[in-house]
Design an enzyme around this catalytic site. Structure first.
Site, mmCIF file in Angstrom:
data_model
loop_
_atom_site.group_PDB
_atom_site.id
_atom_site.type_symbol
_atom_site.label_atom_id
_atom_site.label_comp_id
_atom_site.label_asym_id
_atom_site.label_seq_id
_atom_site.Cartn_x
_atom_site.Cartn_y
_atom_site.Cartn_z
ATOM 1 N N LYS A 110 -1.498 23.901 23.505
ATOM 2 C CA LYS A 110 -2.055 24.441 24.750
ATOM 3 C C LYS A 110 -1.172 24.119 25.945
ATOM 4 C CE LYS A 110 -6.896 24.616 23.353
ATOM 5 N NZ LYS A 110 -8.284 24.207 23.669
ATOM 6 N N LYS A 191 -5.723 31.315 12.982
ATOM 7 C CA LYS A 191 -7.169 31.103 13.026
ATOM 8 C C LYS A 191 -7.862 32.192 13.842
ATOM 9 C CE LYS A 191 -9.078 28.081 15.785
ATOM 10 N NZ LYS A 191 -9.588 26.871 16.466
ATOM 11 N N LYS A 194 -12.003 31.824 19.479
ATOM 12 C CA LYS A 194 -12.634 32.465 20.632
ATOM 13 C C LYS A 194 -11.610 32.923 21.644
ATOM 14 C CE LYS A 194 -15.443 29.060 21.618
ATOM 15 N NZ LYS A 194 -16.467 28.287 22.350
#
Length: 326
Positions: A110, A191, A194
């Protein structure tokens, strides 16, 4: 038995969230005293929209209940409503190594995506440890992508206990046997999350049936035509796991039924199973989300229960660390 898990109110909830999280939550609440937390403080570690945070928190609470959590028997609450979480995070920072935080995979991934990297992004695994340890959690039902965070929480608990005396239960992770990590339909090596996933590769729990079927029909598969799991067939393996999750069957039984059916037939069958799984969830979610007053009331009930449960551990932390208490 104490059970704890948490999920961030960011992005739209997906089939991956259901598989790795929600269905585990509903199952484990039957095993003991359960605490499930909307970790809204974690949501501010990267740039965010305050209005969206407010709405996403209520959205997620509605989805947690719609997928099976019962607020009458289980404590469901928002992290920011229980100030013990922030206090515990600061105290646990004293027994967390800088190097450990720097090695966290999600921080590195991130951080590389952000122009401005907040210190909160670096430190939030300590907050996560506090979330878990405050409730003397025996087990933590989580998805496979959270293994590293749980291991850090265990390390922090053991280091605190060794230095200040036994205060924390050292928790164990509980991972789904099947579907611990559902992958994108368009990139079966990534993956289904969201955030950061392609729209076409992600099944959202609020998707309309037609959208779900389109996404499955265009799902990436592999060479050959037999429907069987293999390391060199990540696309088909992912679809088999999704079918197993949606129907409550084993992957082996799915392979036995569809092994020779061909990819097109199988993709359509998986889509239909997922539509059937999601339909009652969407209906229940819509009912809950329409009554914001009731959602706030239930969150208040959960916050009161969580505060009462967390307070004794926080007090023991302060006392063990030598603080003067009044």
């Amino acid at each position: 038995m104490r059970i704890f898990s948490g999920i961030k109110p960011t992005g739209d909830t997906t089939l991956g969230n259901y598989s790795g999280g929600f269905r585990q939550y509903a199952a484990t609440q039957e095993q003991g005293e359960a605490f499930f937390c909307i970790v809204d403080l974690h949501a501010i570690t990267v740039e965010y929209d305050p209005v969206a945070l407010h709405e996403r928190t209520l959205d997620l609470f509605s989805m947690l209940v719609a997928t099976g959590l019962d607020p009458d028997r289980t404590t469901v609450f928002a992290q920011s409503h229980v100030t013990a979480h922030a206090e515990a995070s600061w105290l646990l920072g004293a027994v967390t190594g800088y190097g450990q935080l720097g090695r966290m995979t999600q921080f590195k991934e991130k951080g590389d995506q952000q122009e401005f990297v907040a210190s909160a992004l670096f430190n939030y695994p300590v907050l996560m440890a506090g979330d878990i340890l405050l409730y003397q959690s025996d087990i933590v039902p989580i998805g496979d992508d959270q293994r590293q965070h749980l291991e850090l929480s265990r390390d922090i608990a053991e280091r605190f206990n060794s230095r200040f005396g036994h205060v924390f239960t050292v928790p164990d992770g509980v991972y789904p046997e099947v579907g611990a990590r559902i992958m994108s339909l368009q990139d079966p090596l990534a993956k289904m999350g969201k955030t950061g996933s392609s729209e076409q590769g992600t099944i959202y729990l609020l998707d309309e049936p037609d959208a779900i079927m389109r996404k499955f029909k265009s799902a990436v598969t592999d060479s050959g035509r037999d429907v069987r799991r293999a390391e060199d067939k990540p696309g088909v393996s992912n679809l088999i796991d999704i079918m197993a999750v949606a129907t409550g069957r084993t992957p082996e039984s799915v392979e036995e039924e569809y092994g020779d059916a061909g990819y097109g037939t199988f993709k359509e069958a998986v889509g239909e199973a997922v539509v059937e799984l999601i339909a009652p969830i969407r209906t229940r979610y819509d009912e809950l989300r329409a009554d914001e007053g009731e959602l706030l009331r239930l969150l208040g009930v959960g916050a009161d229960k969580a505060r009462a449960a967390a307070a004794p551990t926080l007090e023991r932390m302060y006392e063990a660390m030598g603080f003067v208490r009044l």
